[in-house]
Design a protein around this motif. Structure first.
Motif, short mmCIF file in Angstrom:
data_model
loop_
_atom_site.label_atom_id
_atom_site.label_comp_id
_atom_site.label_asym_id
_atom_site.label_seq_id
_atom_site.Cartn_x
_atom_site.Cartn_y
_atom_site.Cartn_z
N PRO A 11 -26.86 38.01 9.30
CA PRO A 11 -26.77 39.35 9.25
C PRO A 11 -26.99 39.24 7.19
O PRO A 11 -26.16 38.88 6.43
CB PRO A 11 -25.49 39.53 9.99
N ASP A 13 -24.67 41.77 5.63
CA ASP A 13 -23.00 41.13 5.40
C ASP A 13 -22.66 40.31 4.58
O ASP A 13 -23.03 39.78 3.49
CB ASP A 13 -22.74 41.00 6.31
N TYR A 18 -14.21 41.17 4.22
CA TYR A 18 -13.53 41.48 5.66
C TYR A 18 -11.81 40.60 4.21
O TYR A 18 -11.09 41.16 5.41
CB TYR A 18 -14.34 39.84 6.10
N GLN A 29 -15.44 42.54 14.43
CA GLN A 29 -16.39 43.28 13.44
C GLN A 29 -18.05 42.20 13.48
O GLN A 29 -18.38 42.65 12.98
CB GLN A 29 -15.92 43.76 12.31
N ALA A 30 -16.70 41.13 12.64
CA ALA A 30 -18.37 39.79 12.32
C ALA A 30 -18.99 40.10 13.05
O ALA A 30 -21.09 39.84 13.15
CB ALA A 30 -17.85 38.24 11.69
N GLU A 32 -19.76 42.13 15.59
CA GLU A 32 -20.62 43.20 16.37
C GLU A 32 -22.16 43.77 14.82
O GLU A 32 -23.34 44.01 15.31
CB GLU A 32 -19.73 44.47 16.14
N ARG A 33 -21.25 42.50 13.53
CA ARG A 33 -22.47 42.69 13.05
C ARG A 33 -23.30 41.47 13.11
O ARG A 33 -24.25 41.44 11.99
CB ARG A 33 -21.69 42.82 11.60
N GLY A 34 -23.66 40.90 13.71
CA GLY A 34 -24.67 39.71 13.99
C GLY A 34 -23.96 38.19 14.16
O GLY A 34 -25.05 37.30 14.21
N TRP A 35 -22.11 37.84 13.30
CA TRP A 35 -22.46 36.64 12.90
C TRP A 35 -22.58 35.97 14.32
O TRP A 35 -21.72 36.43 15.51
CB TRP A 35 -21.76 36.53 12.48
#
Length: 71
Positions: A11, A13, A18, A29-30, A32-35
């Motif tokens: 991602p 990011d 964080y 959140q991580a 949701e962001r694709g991790w």
């Protein structure tokens, strides 16, 4: 000879974003962001050092992220 595989993209990011967040919110959140993998660790934890694409590591003290890095 077989072609060299292309690793999946991580991602876009910034791990430093964080730091200071509450641990469970940062993990949510991580993801949701694709991790694909998120690992929360206590300070000084003994861990393996192999690099895994798509993994985000959190060092957590008193429920807050104090350090974050990829792999």
């Amino acid at each position: 000879m077989a072609p060299i595989p292309t690793p999946p993209a991580e991602p876009a990011d910034t791990p430093d974003a964080y730091v200071g967040l509450e641990a469970s919110g940062a993990e949510r959140q991580a993801r949701e962001r694709g991790w694909s993998a998120v690992r929360s660790l206590p300070p000084g934890a003994v861990i393996t050092m192999e690099y895994r694409v798509g993994r985000l590591n959190f060092e957590v003290t008193d429920g807050r992220v104090t350090r974050c890095w990829k792999g």
